[in-house]
Design a protein around this motif. Structure first.
Motif, PDB file in Angstrom:
ATOM      1  N   ASN A 300       6.623   8.589  -1.735  1.00 27.51           N
ATOM      2  CA  ASN A 300       5.823   9.228  -2.577  1.00 27.51           C
ATOM      3  C   ASN A 300       5.767   8.550  -4.153  1.00 27.51           C
ATOM      4  N   GLN A 301       6.147   7.428  -3.847  1.00 24.68           N
ATOM      5  CA  GLN A 301       6.541   6.639  -5.195  1.00 24.68           C
ATOM      6  C   GLN A 301       5.595   5.197  -5.151  1.00 24.68           C
ATOM      7  N   LYS A 302       4.552   5.432  -6.101  1.00 27.23           N
ATOM      8  CA  LYS A 302       3.665   4.233  -6.174  1.00 27.23           C
ATOM      9  C   LYS A 302       4.181   3.061  -7.104  1.00 27.23           C
ATOM     10  N   THR A 303       3.990   1.886  -6.510  1.00 25.23           N
ATOM     11  CA  THR A 303       4.432   0.557  -7.245  1.00 25.23           C
ATOM     12  C   THR A 303       3.001  -0.284  -7.384  1.00 25.23           C
ATOM     13  N   ASP A 585       3.253 -16.675  -2.171  1.00 29.46           N
ATOM     14  CA  ASP A 585       4.269 -16.477  -3.122  1.00 29.46           C
ATOM     15  C   ASP A 585       5.255 -15.486  -2.652  1.00 29.46           C
ATOM     16  N   LEU A 586       6.010 -14.955  -3.363  1.00 32.30           N
ATOM     17  CA  LEU A 586       7.193 -13.889  -2.978  1.00 32.30           C
ATOM     18  C   LEU A 586       6.834 -12.656  -2.188  1.00 32.30           C
ATOM     19  N   TYR A 587       5.534 -12.347  -2.720  1.00 35.57           N
ATOM     20  CA  TYR A 587       4.906 -11.291  -2.326  1.00 35.57           C
ATOM     21  C   TYR A 587       3.902 -11.267  -1.372  1.00 35.57           C
ATOM     22  N   THR A 588       3.306 -12.554  -1.055  1.00 31.52           N
ATOM     23  CA  THR A 588       2.132 -12.588  -0.138  1.00 31.52           C
ATOM     24  C   THR A 588       2.298 -13.655   0.837  1.00 31.52           C
ATOM     25  N   ILE A 632      -1.962  -6.507   5.770  1.00 29.76           N
ATOM     26  CA  ILE A 632      -0.964  -5.486   6.134  1.00 29.76           C
ATOM     27  C   ILE A 632       0.100  -5.341   5.038  1.00 29.76           C
ATOM     28  N   THR A 633       0.368  -4.088   4.459  1.00 29.95           N
ATOM     29  CA  THR A 633       1.048  -3.606   3.383  1.00 29.95           C
ATOM     30  C   THR A 633       2.362  -3.288   4.117  1.00 29.95           C
ATOM     31  N   ASP A 634       3.565  -3.750   3.749  1.00 29.58           N
ATOM     32  CA  ASP A 634       4.856  -3.552   3.728  1.00 29.58           C
ATOM     33  C   ASP A 634       5.567  -2.600   2.987  1.00 29.58           C
ATOM     34  N   THR A 635       5.447  -1.250   3.241  1.00 29.01           N
ATOM     35  CA  THR A 635       5.634  -0.092   1.896  1.00 29.01           C
ATOM     36  C   THR A 635       7.358  -0.310   1.581  1.00 29.01           C
ATOM     37  N   ILE A 636       8.138  -0.953   2.469  1.00 28.08           N
ATOM     38  CA  ILE A 636       9.475  -1.194   2.329  1.00 28.08           C
ATOM     39  C   ILE A 636       9.690  -2.298   1.296  1.00 28.08           C
ATOM     40  N   LYS A 637       9.354  -3.377   1.743  1.00 30.66           N
ATOM     41  CA  LYS A 637       9.606  -4.669   0.854  1.00 30.66           C
ATOM     42  C   LYS A 637       8.468  -4.870  -0.085  1.00 30.66           C
TER      43      LYS A 637
END
Length: 820
Positions: A300-303, A585-588, A632-637
């Motif tokens: 329930n927390q958006k980043t 990059d680090l997030y993609t 695909i979004t990894d909600t944990i990482k």
């Protein structure tokens, strides 16, 4: 293990070694005519057109070219009455007296044929034979790039993106009238590259070296079945004249960075031999701005992620080709060709990622300074034999090919973490590097045979076998205490083997006002993907049949209709099957899928043509197991993974209208408009059903202006409305290009000035089509570029006569990375 089909190779060698026997049995005469041609000074006349005519009705039986001694020779002549005719520029046409070939006169020696100068004075006549920029011939649309001012200095990919009905997405994937899965051929040879690798090759191909681009939405069974969206064939320029000749090209450009290109083409053609070669060099520095805004939800927390990047790319490309064709006789040619490239690339990617718990809020940031260098090398060897067995059109072609590719990609990722905008370090930097050496080998052989059953019926058949092996060794290392340490969890080695054996038959029949062509192609595929690190092997063995039907009906002198159907396939490219992780990059990052299945398409087209100019085409294509890149979004990482998957289906319905319009004698236009609706669907994508569809409109208009006999101009405008790429939706895009050309030095020299994207409007903007996924991307490449190019043709410009060649390994090469 995979092995080349021994029976096919034996059959191929049998045909090559026994061709002379095959057609010698079909000859119908043993007569021979020899002679020599001289001018008014008794000097030999070379490269004259010498015709052997039937004396009764003056119909041509054969035509040859006089050699360096002025001599000529006709063989295998049936009994009958004949005469000789000679044509040579600047001299009167010459006829000899009739003579006879029979049992008593098997050999006729024609004494010196004296040519007489043509002393008639002709008035000055201005003859213009320039082809239109866009042509339609039978089942293909032809873009005469050699006539385009706007092709100057541009890459093949940039030219393709402006072709009628063609769109290119942010990853370089090419679509034709809304259909993806396009098979790219160069000089009738498949390129065998993945979409990303093909983008690299097309970017390194200088547009100044292109002659034409052919667009085929529904190819026949003669072509490889690969390409569910159709085939685009890029034909390179060839110097086709007798004697020694060539073309030199030099160009430069500037947008936000410099560009340069140079090329040399050489050709020497004599009576029985043709030697040719070319070399092209490009050195381009490019800039690209990238903005990605996205958010992820977890607990329930958006980043929120606000990513801005600047990519500086320096590409240096060297491509070459050299070959020789030798006429074994007046009916057979043996040829050898070697080609390749040595390309390099250096990238500087600066990416600033702002991370916050609210829109435009910044809680932390990551500054990435990524440096990469790549090198791409390729060599391809082709041995070709062509035999024209008789004058009725019976013909046989055989090819043997071997290609090797070696690619190396090295990237260092430097990531620096801050707790806020002030730049306070949050944790130590994360520095790692990836190295990806790749080796690919391709063997192929094919035989094509054409048999004219009668003047109205023709049979085409052939066989082909190809074998591909790839070895990808992905190595990842991290920097720890000043030393590089292997990261075994991220490293991976992947090997892939694939063999495809194919056979086809095509029957072409002409009736009074109807033309019918039916064909069937069969391809047997064996593949094995071996993830050595993961100890996982995926094997596949399958056989497919690909029918095709073409019917054309002439309704009247100016009206005709046609119907076509074909079934086609797209196999996964080698890189998409490799399960290693590649970091943008680090997030993609992206990852291949070894379980990816091929996709199949059934395509139907109904066409109407008026006066060979106006064409209206209605098409429908249904593709199952569509291969597409999903986000695909990894909600944990809180990362994004670009992953290759099979969607259930895609259907595309299209309406295309094309029409040239001559506004004045000096202003001509070519106009092409396509309206299509693409719909993607899958019962399960990321745990939920997925459907996306959109109506899209494409228009392309090209205007050519003849300002004077030596000056011409060209304007091109294109518009693409919002469209769907699988799991992405793209916003509209448009642009205008302008160019002017000046020829001089008796039209041997040419100077062209062109401006791409005059108003700097071309920007790619996409968002996710997946419900509840927040992803927006904006990509602005260096599109407004000014280019100046000079070219000069030197040497002989006598009779044209170089042949086209289709090698056997071209479709495998489409799936190998070549650099950009």
């Amino acid at each position: 293990m995979f092995k080349i089909n021994n029976q096919l190779l034996i059959l191929l060698l049998f045909f090559i070694l026994n061709i002379p026997k095959l057609y010698s049995q079909s000859t119908v005469g043993k007569g021979q005519v020899n002679g020599k041609i001289i001018d008014e000074k008794s000097a030999p006349v070379i490269y004259a057109a010498v015709g052997l005519l039937n004396a009764a009705d003056s119909t041509k039986f054969k035509v040859v070219i006089s050699d360096l001694s002025g001599g000529f020779n006709f063989t295998n002549i049936p009994d009958g009455n004949y005469l000789i005719t000679v044509e040579w520029m600047g001299y009167e046409k010459k006829f000899t007296s009739p003579f006879t070939i029979d049992a008593a006169h098997q050999v006729q020696q024609i004494n010196n044929i004296n040519m007489v100068p043509d002393t008639r004075q002709l008035q000055t006549v201005s003859i213009t034979g320039k082809k239109p920029l866009i042509e339609r011939k039978n089942d293909k649309l032809i873009m005469n790039v050699a006539n385009s001012i706007l092709a100057t200095g541009n890459s093949a990919l940039e030219i393709l993106s402006k072709a009628p009905g063609v769109t290119v997405d942010n990853n370089g994937n090419i679509s034709l009238r809304g259909k993806a899965g396009i098979s790219i051929m160069i000089d009738n040879k498949q390129t065998y590259l993945s979409s990303a690798q093909l983008t690299s090759l097309l970017r390194s191909t200088d547009g100044s070296a292109i002659q034409t681009i052919e667009l085929m939405t529904n190819p026949s069974a003669k072509y490889d079945a690969a390409g569910t969206g159709g085939i685009i064939n890029i034909r390179m320029k060839k110097n086709t004249s007798y004697g020694t000749n060539g073309t030199v090209t030099v160009g430069g450009g500037y947008g936000k960075n410099y560009k340069s290109n140079a090329g040399l083409t050489l050709n020497h053609r004599a009576k029985n031999i043709n030697i040719f070669g070319n070399y092209n060099y490009t050195n381009n520095k490019e800039l690209e701005d990238l903005i990605i805004n996205r958010s992820t939800m977890a607990d329930n927390q958006k980043t929120y992620f606000d990513q801005q990047g600047k990519h500086n790319i320096l590409r240096k490309n060297n491509s070459y080709k050299a070959g020789i064709d030798y006429n074994l006789s007046d009916k057979s040619i043996l040829g050898f060709m070697a080609s390749g490239y040595v390309n390099s690339e250096r990238t500087n990617n600066d990416i600033n990622t702002l991370i916050g718990s609210r829109p435009f809020g910044v809680d932390s940031s990551v500054v990435a300074d990524n440096r990469g260098k790549s090198r791409y090398r390729s060599q391809t060897y082709n041995l070709n034999y062509k035999s024209v067995i008789d004058t009725l059109g019976q013909e046989l072609n055989a090819d043997v090919d071997y290609s090797i590719f070696h690619n190396s990609n090295d990237i260092i990722y430097n990531n620096y973490f801050s707790s806020n905008l002030a730049g306070v370090q949050a944790k130590p930097p994360l520095i790692f590097r990836n190295s990806t050496p790749t080796d690919v080998k391709i063997w192929a052989g094919k035989i094509d045979y054409t048999y004219p059953v009668n003047p109205k019926m023709k049979l085409e058949t052939g066989v082909k076998s190809s074998y591909v092996s790839t070895d990808n060794n992905f190595q990842s290392e991290g920097l720890q205490n000043g030393d590089w340490v292997n990261d075994a969890a991220s490293s991976n080695r992947f090997a892939y083997k694939e063999q495809v054996n194919a056979a086809y038959v095509n029957l072409h029949k002409e009736f009074k006002s109807t033309t019918l062509q039916v064909g069937l192609r069969s391809e047997l595929t064996h593949s094995e993907g071996n993830s050595i690190t993961l100890q996982s092997i995926v094997k596949r063995n399958y056989i497919d049949f690909f029918p095709s039907v073409f019917v054309n009906q002439n309704l009247s002198k100016d009206n005709e209709i046609g119907f076509s159907y074909s079934r086609r396939i797209d196999r996964p490219d080698y890189q998409s099957l490799n399960p290693f992780i590649y970091f943008a990059d680090l997030y993609t990052f992206s990852k291949g899928n070894p379980l990816l299945n091929p996709q199949y398409a059934n395509a139907f087209e109904l066409t109407y043509g008026y006066k060979k100019t106006t064409n209206v085409t209605f098409g429908y294509t249904h593709t199952k197991d569509v291969m597409t890149t999903t986000t695909i979004t990894d909600t944990i990482k809180k990362t994004l993974l670009l992953y290759e998957q099979n969607l259930a289906s895609r259907s595309t319905t299209s309406l295309n209208v094309s029409r040239p319009v001559a506004i004045t004698t000096w202003w001509n236009t070519n106009n092409d408009a396509t309206l299509y609706y693409s719909r993607f669907s899958s019962p399960d994508l990321l745990g939920t059903p997925f459907k996306s569809g959109k109506l899209t409109f494409l228009i392309n208009t090209v205007h050519t202006f003849v300002i004077s006999p030596s000056v011409s101009a060209e304007l091109s405008a294109d518009y693409v409305s919002s469209q769907v790429y699988g799991t992405y939706v793209a916003k509209p895009m448009h642009g205008i290009d302008l160019g002017i050309s000046k020829s001089f030095a008796d039209k041997r020299a040419n100077l062209k000035l062109a401006v791409n994207d005059v108003f700097d409007q071309r920007k790619l903007q996409v968002k996710s089509a997946i419900t509840m996924q927040d992803y927006n991307l904006s990509q602005k490449q260096e599109s407004r570029v000014f280019r100046l190019t000079f070219s000069y043709n030197f040497g002989s410009s006598v009779i044209k006569g170089i042949r086209e060649r289709l090698n056997g390994s071209s479709s495998e090469q489409r799936r190998v990375k070549s650099g950009n």
